[in-house]
Design an enzyme around this catalytic site. Sequence first.
Site, mmCIF file in Angstrom:
data_model
loop_
_atom_site.group_PDB
_atom_site.id
_atom_site.type_symbol
_atom_site.label_atom_id
_atom_site.label_comp_id
_atom_site.label_asym_id
_atom_site.label_seq_id
_atom_site.Cartn_x
_atom_site.Cartn_y
_atom_site.Cartn_z
ATOM 1 N N ASP A 2 -47.144 43.412 -18.875
ATOM 2 C CA ASP A 2 -46.886 44.708 -18.238
ATOM 3 C C ASP A 2 -45.550 44.750 -17.497
ATOM 4 O O ASP A 2 -45.273 45.713 -16.778
ATOM 5 C CB ASP A 2 -48.036 45.082 -17.299
ATOM 6 N N ASP A 13 -44.191 42.930 -15.013
ATOM 7 C CA ASP A 13 -43.962 42.658 -13.590
ATOM 8 C C ASP A 13 -43.621 41.198 -13.298
ATOM 9 O O ASP A 13 -43.180 40.873 -12.209
ATOM 10 C CB ASP A 13 -45.147 43.144 -12.722
ATOM 11 N N ARG A 14 -43.832 40.312 -14.276
ATOM 12 C CA ARG A 14 -43.497 38.904 -14.036
ATOM 13 C C ARG A 14 -42.154 38.555 -14.657
ATOM 14 O O ARG A 14 -41.681 39.249 -15.556
ATOM 15 C CB ARG A 14 -44.551 37.989 -14.656
ATOM 16 N N LYS A 38 -44.400 43.810 -8.142
ATOM 17 C CA LYS A 38 -43.400 42.846 -8.540
ATOM 18 C C LYS A 38 -42.691 43.383 -9.775
ATOM 19 O O LYS A 38 -43.212 44.276 -10.444
ATOM 20 C CB LYS A 38 -44.014 41.478 -8.773
ATOM 21 N N ASP A 42 -43.691 39.536 -18.724
ATOM 22 C CA ASP A 42 -45.070 39.428 -19.203
ATOM 23 C C ASP A 42 -45.561 40.737 -19.818
ATOM 24 O O ASP A 42 -44.792 41.682 -20.026
ATOM 25 C CB ASP A 42 -45.994 38.986 -18.073
ATOM 26 N N SER A 93 -52.154 42.685 -17.644
ATOM 27 C CA SER A 93 -50.990 41.830 -17.441
ATOM 28 C C SER A 93 -50.738 40.930 -18.647
ATOM 29 O O SER A 93 -50.572 41.405 -19.758
ATOM 30 C CB SER A 93 -51.170 41.031 -16.173
ATOM 31 N N HIS A 94 -50.776 39.629 -18.444
ATOM 32 C CA HIS A 94 -50.437 38.682 -19.512
ATOM 33 C C HIS A 94 -51.651 38.260 -20.333
ATOM 34 O O HIS A 94 -51.512 37.507 -21.285
ATOM 35 C CB HIS A 94 -49.836 37.436 -18.873
#
Length: 544
Positions: A280, A282-283, A377, A278, A113-114
């Site tokens: 990947d 999703d945010r 998300k 972010d 992710s982030h």
Amino acid sequence: MAFMTVQTAPFDDQKPGTSGLRKKVKTFQQAHYLENFVQSTFNALGDCRGRTLVVGGDGRYYNQTAIQIILKMAAANGFSHVWVGQSGILSTPAASCIIRKYQAFGGIILSASHNPAGENGDFGIKFNTANGGPAPESITSSIFNNSLEISEYLISDSDDIDLAEIGLQKLDGMTVEVIDSVTDYAELMAQLFDFEAIHGLLTRGDFRMRFDAMHAVTGPYAKAILEKRLGAPEGTVINGVPLPDFGEGHPDPNLTYAEELVAEMFSKHAPDFGAASDGDGDRNMILGNNVFVTPSDSLAILAANAALIPAYRGGLKGVARSMPTSQAVDRVAEKLGIEAHETPTGWKFFGNLLDADRATLCGEESFGSGSNHIREKDGLWAVLFWLNILAVRGLSVAEVVNRHWQEFGRNYYTRHDYESIPTEQAQALMQHLENQLSDLPGRQFGGRTVDYADNFSYRDPVDDSVAEKQGIRIGFKGGDRIIYRLSGTGTEGATLRIYIESYQADRNKQHQDTQQALGDLIELADQLAMIHDFTGRTAPTVIT
Ligand code: G1P
Ligand code: ZN
């Protein structure tokens, strides 16, 4: 070319966290480390022969190396067909979309992710099931148990696949199909939203937007959708080229880490709309000209305006939010007369509600929102949702937010993170809080009375599974809350998260500075947890 059985020994640290297994790249680079986890995953799925898989990741360092290993192991374990994003790139929402669209058996998503990337950064891997969503606890715990007992894994010794070339290739008996990373996802977005209205908004000349892809995976998606398809001027997307180290940045779209975008959006000649995603994809973070929309408010506003969006015109079945997310969306649900669910932190807890059609929109305070269109998300989805609202209502971001507060009241909300605390200190602090829980109900603190104090436990209404100890909640009469939990995604020490919320119905008191409006609750949160005594810290590392 042949399949090989390789002898191995277990690692004891392969327990998936909030979102898969995340470790330093160096940890994943140890001999057999990735292979053990992948084999443990395949073993948890049972017989893999003839099954199909989607594989892709956020493009961070080690992404392609890991994908080559996974493909060879998938072939040796009997998978028949694998879809891979070109150059190994698939955003998390795109992977979810593709699993569902091609009815794959599941998918492996490579992302942390982030978390910072690069040789000395983090790497991550998780398995998503056929519904496109993160594997439920039953599967992740089976993966972990397998990882503690593994003694061998299967792998093909064939050559690497050419991940740059779109089309079909063979890896031993298995077909590898390299697909364009963006096309399927972009098509889905076009089905959900009024692209004509958004196109009108973005090309009308007096509306300016900025999207910060933070050198992570959303760059190609944002450019294809916002600039090419929807007509936003070139340059609307900044930092749009994914880099293996994310440009040495920390691609977490919040007020601290998306500093370039935040500086522009709070400047004198700020664009009308700003957003970031972010690592990947999703945010999301949503900003207007000199305004920041908290993710909790954003979820509530999406729910309240859903009827304006083609995909949700028929009405929402329900909404769901993670427990620490503010209760703003609950008020919208009440007005709409639909169910509002409160789940533990982590997207995997929304899967059953979405599958059972008991929730249409879901969200978390941690800059995540999404809907039943996929089972993750979805950052760009939220951006398009907002653009669709702005295009139809003809209002600015600030006007949309203010009108929402006027109608529903405002839930002042903040999260304070204390990162990289030594694990024992963090655990002692949580234990100290836990010890107080039974004495707190009924006690008064500066005019507030504690209504309940517990460690959140969740019973899934669909399959009755229970998740315990999901965060300490101190709830006051009237709805104000303080919540404490330890992060399940960090890779260094522990991160303490404190979530603070206070409801304000009075229109004349809805425009204070958030940290000031919550000042007394922040102080109380500090005192109850004795943060300084346990950790030596005097201030949070990140405030959102
Ligand atoms: C964090 C967020 C959580 C989110 C997860 C994955 O987890 O708080 O809402 O689902 O990242 O993006 P945490 O580190 O708090 O366990
Ligand atoms: Zn993410």
